[in-house]
Motif scaffolding. Structure first.
Motif, mmCIF file in Angstrom:
data_model
loop_
_atom_site.group_PDB
_atom_site.id
_atom_site.type_symbol
_atom_site.label_atom_id
_atom_site.label_comp_id
_atom_site.label_asym_id
_atom_site.label_seq_id
_atom_site.Cartn_x
_atom_site.Cartn_y
_atom_site.Cartn_z
ATOM 1 N N ASN A 294 0.806 -1.215 0.000
ATOM 2 C CA ASN A 294 0.000 0.000 0.000
ATOM 3 C C ASN A 294 0.845 1.274 0.000
ATOM 4 O O ASN A 294 0.304 2.359 -0.160
ATOM 5 C CB ASN A 294 -0.981 0.001 1.181
ATOM 6 N N ARG A 295 2.154 1.152 0.137
ATOM 7 C CA ARG A 295 3.051 2.314 0.045
ATOM 8 C C ARG A 295 3.744 2.382 -1.304
ATOM 9 O O ARG A 295 4.611 3.209 -1.523
ATOM 10 C CB ARG A 295 4.086 2.260 1.173
ATOM 11 N N GLY A 296 3.378 1.481 -2.217
ATOM 12 C CA GLY A 296 3.938 1.498 -3.563
ATOM 13 C C GLY A 296 5.259 0.766 -3.710
ATOM 14 O O GLY A 296 5.878 0.808 -4.760
ATOM 15 N N ARG A 297 5.701 0.078 -2.667
ATOM 16 C CA ARG A 297 6.956 -0.677 -2.741
ATOM 17 C C ARG A 297 6.708 -2.029 -3.396
ATOM 18 O O ARG A 297 5.688 -2.668 -3.139
ATOM 19 C CB ARG A 297 7.546 -0.896 -1.351
ATOM 20 N N SER A 298 7.634 -2.449 -4.239
ATOM 21 C CA SER A 298 7.549 -3.761 -4.881
ATOM 22 C C SER A 298 8.449 -4.742 -4.152
ATOM 23 O O SER A 298 9.621 -4.466 -3.917
ATOM 24 C CB SER A 298 7.987 -3.675 -6.348
#
Length: 111
Positions: free
Chosen positions: A70-74
């Protein structure tokens, strides 16, 4: 979706030698991580909600996948650990006429 990321402790070897003060540590690498995920599946009707849930469960194939939190980290090399807990109340109607299903699941990061 809310993702809680917990790294596993790394591995190390600690050596001590007779007659020498102190310790020697050797880093043995990381041992992955655990992802605790909670979210809500939503759909306009029950058959579509069932299809959305089936799509989510299709990732429990033992193969590594990429998880985007949800923080955009892959996060690469993540496997679905098979722990999936849908709401004990089952699907719930929502105000706009659709349906939702809260859930929790656990995934394991291999790296």
């Amino acid at each position: 979706m809310c993702v809680q990321h917990t790294p596993h402790p790394n591995t190390q070897q600690i050596n001590e030698f007779f007659g020498i003060n102190g310790q020697q540590t050797l880093f043995g690498g990381t041992r992955g991580r655990t992802f605790l995920i909670s979210g809500v599946l939503s759909a306009p009707d029950i058959p579509t909600l069932n299809a959305v849930e089936a799509t989510l469960l299709s990732y429990a194939d033992g193969l590594p996948h990429t998880l985007v939190d949800n923080r955009g980290r892959s996060w690469f090399n993540v496997i679905f650990g098979g722990v999936y807990v849908p709401s004990s109340q089952g699907p719930c109607p929502v105000a706009n006429g659709g349906w939702c299903l809260p859930y929790r699941l656990e995934m394991t990061g291999l790296t």
